[in-house]
Design a protein around this motif. Sequence first.
Motif, PDB file in Angstrom:
ATOM      1  N   ALA A 182       6.656  -4.530  -3.405  1.00  0.00           N
ATOM      2  CA  ALA A 182       5.401  -4.412  -2.653  1.00  0.00           C
ATOM      3  C   ALA A 182       5.664  -3.964  -1.219  1.00  0.00           C
ATOM      4  CB  ALA A 182       4.647  -5.732  -2.673  1.00  0.00           C
ATOM      5  N   GLY A 183       6.752  -4.441  -0.621  1.00  0.00           N
ATOM      6  CA  GLY A 183       7.070  -4.075   0.756  1.00  0.00           C
ATOM      7  C   GLY A 183       7.257  -2.584   0.949  1.00  0.00           C
ATOM      8  N   GLN A 184       7.813  -1.914  -0.050  1.00  0.00           N
ATOM      9  CA  GLN A 184       7.976  -0.456   0.036  1.00  0.00           C
ATOM     10  C   GLN A 184       6.617   0.230   0.082  1.00  0.00           C
ATOM     11  OE1 GLN A 184      10.620  -0.683  -3.594  1.00  0.00           O
ATOM     12  NE2 GLN A 184      11.358   1.218  -2.671  1.00  0.00           N
ATOM     13  N   VAL A 185       5.729  -0.218  -0.783  1.00  0.00           N
ATOM     14  CA  VAL A 185       4.394   0.372  -0.847  1.00  0.00           C
ATOM     15  C   VAL A 185       3.629   0.068   0.441  1.00  0.00           C
ATOM     16  CG1 VAL A 185       2.230   0.434  -2.145  1.00  0.00           C
ATOM     17  CG2 VAL A 185       4.404   0.208  -3.371  1.00  0.00           C
ATOM     18  N   LEU A 186       3.749  -1.165   0.932  1.00  0.00           N
ATOM     19  CA  LEU A 186       3.074  -1.539   2.174  1.00  0.00           C
ATOM     20  C   LEU A 186       3.550  -0.691   3.350  1.00  0.00           C
ATOM     21  CD1 LEU A 186       3.042  -5.421   1.850  1.00  0.00           C
ATOM     22  CD2 LEU A 186       1.094  -3.870   1.633  1.00  0.00           C
ATOM     23  N   ALA A 187       4.852  -0.449   3.426  1.00  0.00           N
ATOM     24  CA  ALA A 187       5.394   0.376   4.516  1.00  0.00           C
ATOM     25  C   ALA A 187       4.819   1.786   4.450  1.00  0.00           C
ATOM     26  CB  ALA A 187       6.915   0.399   4.453  1.00  0.00           C
ATOM     27  N   TRP A 188       4.746   2.349   3.260  1.00  0.00           N
ATOM     28  CA  TRP A 188       4.171   3.684   3.081  1.00  0.00           C
ATOM     29  C   TRP A 188       2.697   3.707   3.510  1.00  0.00           C
ATOM     30  CZ3 TRP A 188       1.121   4.489  -1.742  1.00  0.00           C
ATOM     31  CH2 TRP A 188       0.511   5.741  -1.772  1.00  0.00           C
ATOM     32  N   LEU A 189       1.935   2.710   3.054  1.00  0.00           N
ATOM     33  CA  LEU A 189       0.502   2.665   3.378  1.00  0.00           C
ATOM     34  C   LEU A 189       0.269   2.468   4.874  1.00  0.00           C
ATOM     35  CD1 LEU A 189      -0.699   0.518   0.363  1.00  0.00           C
ATOM     36  CD2 LEU A 189      -1.073   2.975   0.697  1.00  0.00           C
ATOM     37  N   PHE A 217      -1.295   5.756   6.331  1.00  0.00           N
ATOM     38  CA  PHE A 217      -2.743   5.522   6.354  1.00  0.00           C
ATOM     39  C   PHE A 217      -3.178   4.449   7.342  1.00  0.00           C
ATOM     40  CE2 PHE A 217      -1.563   7.077   2.153  1.00  0.00           C
ATOM     41  CZ  PHE A 217      -2.344   8.221   2.099  1.00  0.00           C
ATOM     42  N   GLU A 218      -2.215   3.868   8.075  1.00  0.00           N
ATOM     43  CA  GLU A 218      -2.498   2.824   9.054  1.00  0.00           C
ATOM     44  C   GLU A 218      -3.232   1.636   8.446  1.00  0.00           C
ATOM     45  OE1 GLU A 218      -4.383   4.644  12.440  1.00  0.00           O
ATOM     46  OE2 GLU A 218      -2.652   5.911  12.842  1.00  0.00           O
ATOM     47  N   LEU A 219      -2.875   1.295   7.206  1.00  0.00           N
ATOM     48  CA  LEU A 219      -3.470   0.129   6.556  1.00  0.00           C
ATOM     49  C   LEU A 219      -2.659  -1.114   6.899  1.00  0.00           C
ATOM     50  CD1 LEU A 219      -4.379   1.434   2.980  1.00  0.00           C
ATOM     51  CD2 LEU A 219      -5.852   1.207   4.979  1.00  0.00           C
ATOM     52  N   GLY A 220      -3.353  -2.203   7.150  1.00  0.00           N
ATOM     53  CA  GLY A 220      -2.704  -3.470   7.427  1.00  0.00           C
ATOM     54  C   GLY A 220      -2.303  -4.182   6.144  1.00  0.00           C
ATOM     55  N   GLN A 221      -1.769  -5.374   6.310  1.00  0.00           N
ATOM     56  CA  GLN A 221      -1.251  -6.164   5.201  1.00  0.00           C
ATOM     57  C   GLN A 221      -2.296  -6.425   4.117  1.00  0.00           C
ATOM     58  OE1 GLN A 221       1.971  -7.324   5.045  1.00  0.00           O
ATOM     59  NE2 GLN A 221       1.766  -8.649   3.266  1.00  0.00           N
ATOM     60  N   GLY A 222      -3.463  -6.909   4.505  1.00  0.00           N
ATOM     61  CA  GLY A 222      -4.493  -7.257   3.522  1.00  0.00           C
ATOM     62  C   GLY A 222      -4.970  -6.061   2.720  1.00  0.00           C
ATOM     63  N   HIS A 223      -5.276  -4.980   3.414  1.00  0.00           N
ATOM     64  CA  HIS A 223      -5.745  -3.785   2.713  1.00  0.00           C
ATOM     65  C   HIS A 223      -4.615  -3.165   1.893  1.00  0.00           C
ATOM     66  CE1 HIS A 223      -8.986  -4.210   5.693  1.00  0.00           C
ATOM     67  NE2 HIS A 223      -9.721  -3.775   4.691  1.00  0.00           N
ATOM     68  N   GLY A 224      -3.408  -3.208   2.427  1.00  0.00           N
ATOM     69  CA  GLY A 224      -2.269  -2.698   1.679  1.00  0.00           C
ATOM     70  C   GLY A 224      -2.036  -3.486   0.398  1.00  0.00           C
ATOM     71  N   MET A 225      -2.153  -4.811   0.478  1.00  0.00           N
ATOM     72  CA  MET A 225      -1.957  -5.635  -0.714  1.00  0.00           C
ATOM     73  C   MET A 225      -3.053  -5.389  -1.752  1.00  0.00           C
ATOM     74  SD  MET A 225       0.913  -7.081  -0.670  1.00  0.00           S
ATOM     75  CE  MET A 225       0.711  -8.153  -2.087  1.00  0.00           C
ATOM     76  N   ALA A 226      -4.233  -4.998  -1.300  1.00  0.00           N
ATOM     77  CA  ALA A 226      -5.285  -4.630  -2.251  1.00  0.00           C
ATOM     78  C   ALA A 226      -4.856  -3.390  -3.047  1.00  0.00           C
ATOM     79  CB  ALA A 226      -6.603  -4.375  -1.524  1.00  0.00           C
TER      80      ALA A 226
END
Length: 76
Positions: free
Chosen positions: A42-49, A53-62
């Motif tokens: 998940a951390g890899q995807v979160l870093a990309w987002l 796309f400047e998405l934060g943790q909550g939106h990235g986890m969605a």
Amino acid sequence: MSFQAYLDNIQTKTGKSPADFRALAAKKGYSDAKGLRPGVKAGQVLAWLKQDFELGQGHGMAIVALLKGMKKEGDR
């Protein structure tokens, strides 16, 4: 906030639909038709987002939940 509200906010902010994120994640090699590919964290995807796309943790986890198939559009 409902899951669908997260997706709606993400689309408003980025202009990308859930289907767009599925396609982009597949293009980057993070996911396939079954969900996240083995070994993708998940951390890899979160870093990309966050970077693209400047998405934060909550939106990235969605988006991660969407890619994993844990949640679907329209879920509350």
